[in-house]
Design a protein around this motif. Structure first.
Motif, mmCIF file in Angstrom:
data_model
loop_
_atom_site.group_PDB
_atom_site.id
_atom_site.type_symbol
_atom_site.label_atom_id
_atom_site.label_comp_id
_atom_site.label_asym_id
_atom_site.label_seq_id
_atom_site.Cartn_x
_atom_site.Cartn_y
_atom_site.Cartn_z
ATOM 1 N N PRO A 56 -7.467 -17.555 -12.961
ATOM 2 C CA PRO A 56 -8.024 -16.203 -12.810
ATOM 3 C C PRO A 56 -6.920 -15.256 -12.336
ATOM 4 C CG PRO A 56 -9.301 -17.809 -11.551
ATOM 5 C CD PRO A 56 -8.124 -18.526 -12.086
ATOM 6 N N TYR A 57 -6.956 -14.007 -12.825
ATOM 7 C CA TYR A 57 -5.862 -13.083 -12.540
ATOM 8 C C TYR A 57 -5.653 -12.856 -11.048
ATOM 9 C CZ TYR A 57 -2.504 -9.423 -13.316
ATOM 10 O OH TYR A 57 -1.335 -8.704 -13.330
ATOM 11 N N ILE A 58 -6.743 -12.855 -10.274
ATOM 12 C CA ILE A 58 -6.685 -12.473 -8.867
ATOM 13 C C ILE A 58 -5.723 -13.350 -8.057
ATOM 14 C CG2 ILE A 58 -8.658 -13.914 -8.148
ATOM 15 C CD1 ILE A 58 -7.842 -10.348 -6.883
ATOM 16 N N ILE A 59 -5.403 -14.546 -8.595
ATOM 17 C CA ILE A 59 -4.496 -15.432 -7.877
ATOM 18 C C ILE A 59 -3.107 -14.780 -7.735
ATOM 19 C CG2 ILE A 59 -3.576 -16.787 -9.823
ATOM 20 C CD1 ILE A 59 -4.755 -18.145 -6.400
ATOM 21 N N HIS A 60 -2.764 -13.906 -8.715
ATOM 22 C CA HIS A 60 -1.462 -13.228 -8.668
ATOM 23 C C HIS A 60 -1.383 -12.229 -7.509
ATOM 24 C CE1 HIS A 60 2.055 -10.950 -9.802
ATOM 25 N NE2 HIS A 60 1.334 -9.900 -10.101
ATOM 26 N N PRO A 61 -2.296 -11.255 -7.437
ATOM 27 C CA PRO A 61 -2.239 -10.341 -6.277
ATOM 28 C C PRO A 61 -2.369 -11.077 -4.943
ATOM 29 C CG PRO A 61 -3.894 -9.590 -7.871
ATOM 30 C CD PRO A 61 -3.319 -10.839 -8.429
ATOM 31 N N LEU A 83 -3.683 -4.724 -4.486
ATOM 32 C CA LEU A 83 -4.170 -3.730 -5.446
ATOM 33 C C LEU A 83 -3.122 -3.308 -6.480
ATOM 34 C CD1 LEU A 83 -5.962 -1.505 -2.789
ATOM 35 C CD2 LEU A 83 -7.123 -2.773 -4.611
ATOM 36 N N HIS A 84 -1.919 -3.904 -6.417
ATOM 37 C CA HIS A 84 -0.800 -3.316 -7.161
ATOM 38 C C HIS A 84 -0.991 -3.265 -8.669
ATOM 39 C CE1 HIS A 84 0.572 -7.493 -7.833
ATOM 40 N NE2 HIS A 84 1.206 -6.993 -8.867
ATOM 41 N N ASP A 85 -1.857 -4.103 -9.220
ATOM 42 C CA ASP A 85 -2.018 -4.113 -10.677
ATOM 43 C C ASP A 85 -3.299 -3.437 -11.171
ATOM 44 O OD1 ASP A 85 0.312 -5.181 -11.696
ATOM 45 O OD2 ASP A 85 -0.331 -7.264 -11.381
ATOM 46 N N VAL A 86 -4.144 -2.952 -10.250
ATOM 47 C CA VAL A 86 -5.449 -2.469 -10.728
ATOM 48 C C VAL A 86 -5.359 -1.178 -11.537
ATOM 49 C CG1 VAL A 86 -6.883 -3.615 -8.986
ATOM 50 C CG2 VAL A 86 -6.004 -1.317 -8.532
ATOM 51 N N ALA A 150 7.957 -8.494 -4.202
ATOM 52 C CA ALA A 150 7.019 -9.604 -4.005
ATOM 53 C C ALA A 150 6.298 -9.907 -5.321
ATOM 54 C CB ALA A 150 6.017 -9.248 -2.910
ATOM 55 N N ASP A 151 5.971 -8.850 -6.055
ATOM 56 C CA ASP A 151 5.324 -8.980 -7.358
ATOM 57 C C ASP A 151 6.243 -9.735 -8.317
ATOM 58 O OD1 ASP A 151 3.752 -8.507 -9.659
ATOM 59 O OD2 ASP A 151 4.764 -6.587 -10.034
ATOM 60 N N ARG A 152 7.509 -9.271 -8.369
ATOM 61 C CA ARG A 152 8.468 -9.905 -9.267
ATOM 62 C C ARG A 152 8.699 -11.374 -8.882
ATOM 63 N NH1 ARG A 152 11.659 -8.863 -13.780
ATOM 64 N NH2 ARG A 152 10.046 -7.296 -13.973
#
Ligand code: MN
Length: 731
Positions: A56-61, A83-86, A150-152
């Motif tokens: 599920p995508y939420i694991i990334h944030p 929230l960085h990708d919403v 952190a995202d990268r």
């Protein structure tokens, strides 16, 4: 025991666990429910999406937020991470985020979205353009880039799930852009981890070979580390130093780079391990160094004191290499706990003590980012900007050559003037021009690594105030300031001498006569001056008045009345002289402010005073003095208490450069006719460039120098009035 921060992907991470970790970091009164709200908001909007791994995508944030907690970032950053990708990936607007979570989190999410939209291309030109945008996003709030890192990080950790092509592209981009950024921000733990991940996807062979070699020797290595650590500890405890000592393998990428730099194979690389000694304070750092150097033989040229001279990213430590008991090299870093925190987390470490209060104000902006923005304003091409960014991120310094091949290290952004002062103060003070790689350049030219610089000097040249704006190095700044100070002293001396001599002349005597009678020496004694020079200086700078001096000279008898009159005369004389001095020292100011030296003066935009207008000054908080015409309508808006007297500086001769572009019908002799017209107004033309346009039109570009706006308008109107002229505009 210190370990490198572990950023591994956590497949089973839950929001409860995340909040539990946040609670151990952030103050008790933190609004932890905000983290849950951010999570629920993100989870809801990402629900239909899946990662390439199938999760599920939420694991990334969630993982991004976990990394930010490891870096001890503040509440806004953690929520921003969730929230960085919403906005980018879901049907959520920027306004929604600000409405739901406030402007702090809003700025971070919007910044991340902007950076995500940058399509990094391989062509240098467009890459620079994108980097420029990245810096702009970063300048708003530095936390944007930390969340982005952190995202990268998490994307790199899960890169195995995307196509080979995408792996290489992302890894190269990370190595080119994100690694230097992490390094510049001093975040070594992030930098090392990213570098190793890049190696894994860019040079997989090398990565797995290194991994294999390192793990093959694991048992051997671990016992070696244990032995060395206890040996070091033993030596330190002999001197009652209490320290944490530990050893660890260097990260792969640094071994890889060493192998490349020295062109050697893995087996030939000796120093695969690095040891760290962590102590309570700086004194103990140096004490440890002394103990290490007297217990083991230091390798010459390997000692570096980054405590006395921190790296540009604020990294501090003592580095040394010594010969161990088995004749092997041991690399040792010595630092305090605080320095260690900064070395691992860099700029992020600063949030640690300020969290909860909305983050460290002011830290949200970094000086070098703002400097970068400044460069951005006055540079021409994208590739030039890229050069600056890369240079600034890499080392912060440049190496340039003298014509005889000597190397000088200068700060990044240094100009030929910095170089001149690096060669010698006398060279700096006499600089009139410079050649870089054989070509004449202006003094504000930005030097690059590898440039050969030749300085042209003139005996009659002297430094001036404007030079302070041209130089980047503190050495050059100091030398210029010293010179200007000396000039001021000399001027005071001159004024003082002139003042005294003319006063004595009016009293029917002179210095020689007083000297003969030994009266001058006695007066000097009374003021504890060593010589006449000191007396002149005191008189010139107003520390001693003539009246005070004459009280100590017997042969000068003064009656009260006469003295009063004389005093007035002397005062007038003094005022004239010092005014003269002031005007010469303030040639750069259009306006003289009564009683205030060196104050910032701006012209009111409402009335645009030009020399000659009756004017008034008003003190503006934090912005010096604003000058308005006495007839300006805004004057009644100001309180009387803020009013100061100002007058036009008659010595002000500065002219403003301005460019104009003239389009004409192409007729013979048109250039000289325009030039003559400009010259007829007494306006100087600095340069003129002519170009032919299609349709028998001509385009002229003039650089002229005007006194003021009125003069500029005169120039425009005289050209406009010419029959052949189609248009004239400010360029
Ligand atoms: Mn993301």
């Amino acid at each position: 025991m210190y370990h490198r921060l572990d950023f591994s992907h956590e497949a089973g991470l839950t929001i409860d666990e995340l909040i539990r970790r946040a609670k151990s970091n952030l103050p008790e009164d933190t609004d932890f429910e905000l983290i849950r709200r951010a999570y629920e908001f993100a989870e809801l909007h990402h629900r239909p999406q899946k990662r390439s791994s199938g999760e599920p995508y939420i694991i990334h944030p969630l993982n991004v937020a976990a990394t930010l907690i490891k870096l001890k970032m503040d509440l806004d950053s953690i929520c921003g991470g969730l929230l960085h990708d919403v906005v980018e990936d879901c049907d959520v607007s920027e306004a929604d985020i600000i409405k739901e979570f406030g402007p702090g989190i809003g700025t971070i999410v919007i910044g991340c979205t902007k950076i995500s939209k940058i399509k990094f291309k391989t062509k240098e030109e467009s890459q620079a353009e994108n980097f420029r945008k990245m810096v702009v996003a970063m300048a708003k709030d530095i936390r944007v880039i930390i969340v982005k890192l952190a995202d990268r990080m998490h994307n790199m950790l899960t890169l195995q799930y995307v196509s080979k092509e995408k792996q290489v592209k992302k890894a190269q981009e990370t190595l080119d852009i994100y690694v230097p950024l992490a390094s510049r921000l001093g975040m070594n733990s992030v930098k090392s981890e990213l570098e190793d991940l890049c190696l894994r996807f860019l040079h997989a062979d090398m990565y797995y070979r290194l991994a294999e070699k390192v793990s093959m020797k694991k048992t051997e290595r671990e016992s070696y580390i244990r032995d060395t650590v206890s040996l070091i500890k033993e030596k330190l405890s002999e001197y009652t130093v209490n320290a944490d000592v530990y050893g660890r393998p260097k990260h792969f990428y640094s071994i890889y780079k060493k192998m490349q730099n020295r062109d050697v194979d893995f087996d030939q690389i000796q120093d695969l391990l690095a040891f760290r000694i962590i102590v309570g304070n700086i004194t103990e750092c140096y004490k440890c160094l002394g103990i290490i150097h007297s217990s083991f033989t230091p390798v010459p040229g390997r000692f570096k004191d980054y405590i006395a001279i921190p790296k540009v990213n604020n990294y501090q430590s003592l580095h040394t290499t010594v010969i161990g008991p088995q004749a092997e090299r041991i690399e040792i870093q010595i630092r305090t706990h605080e320095m260690h925190e900064v070395a691992e987390k860099g700029v992020a470490a600063h949030w640690k003590y300020k969290e909860g209060s909305g983050g460290a104000k002011g830290l949200n902006k970094l000086k070098w980012v703002e400097e970068l923005m400044e460069y951005d304003r006055d540079i021409q091409t994208s590739s030039e900007f890229m050069d600056i960014v890369k240079n600034d991120l890499d080392i912060g310094g440049i190496f340039v050559f003298t014509p005889t091949g000597d190397v000088k290290e200068l700060r990044f952004g240094a100009t030929p003037l910095d170089f001149a002062y690096a060669v010698h103060t006398d060279v700096g003070n006499k600089t009139v021009g410079a050649k870089v790689n054989g070509k004449m350049v202006p003094l504000k030219f930005r030097l690059k690594s590898g440039d050969t610089v030749e300085i042209l000097t003139s005996k009659s040249q002297t430094p001036n105030k404007d030079w302070l704006k041209l130089v980047k190095t503190s050495r050059a700044k100091t030398k210029i300031k010293q010179y200007l100070l000396k000039i001021e002293r000399d001027r005071n001396k001159e004024v003082g001498q002139e003042l005294l001599e003319s006063a004595l002349k009016k009293l029917g005597t002179n210095l020689k006569q007083l000297d003969k009678k030994n009266e001058l020496a006695r007066a000097l004694d009374a003021f504890h001056f060593k010589n006449n020079e000191e007396l002149f200086h005191a008189l010139g700078s107003g520390r001693v008045y003539l009246k005070q001096l004459f009280e100590h000279i017997q042969s000068i008898d003064y009656e009260e009345e006469e003295t009063q009159q004389k005093k007035k005369k002397h005062d007038t004389l003094f005022k004239n002289l010092s005014d003269k001095a002031k005007q010469t020292s303030n040639k750069d100011n259009a306006v003289i402010v009564d009683g205030l030296d060196d104050i910032m003066v701006r012209m009111g935009k409402c009335c645009n005073p030009i020399p000659g207008d009756p004017i008034l000054g008003f003190i503006t908080r934090g912005r010096g003095i604003t000058v308005h015409t006495k007839t300006c309508q805004r004057i009644s808006d100001f309180e009387d208490s803020r009013k100061v007297d100002v007058e036009w500086n008659s010595a002000y001769t500065f002219r403003h450069p301005v460019s104009i572009r003239v389009i004409t019908h192409d007729r013979p002799g048109i250039l000289s006719r325009i030039s003559n017209n400009i010259n007829s107004l007494g306006v100087n033309i600095k340069s003129a460039v002519a170009r032919s346009l299609p349709d028998l039109k001509g385009s002229f570009h003039f650089e002229i120098e005007v006194k003021d706006y009125a003069e500029f308008l005169k120039v425009l109107s005289i050209i406009e009035a010419m029959e052949e002229v189609i248009s004239v505009t400010r360029a």
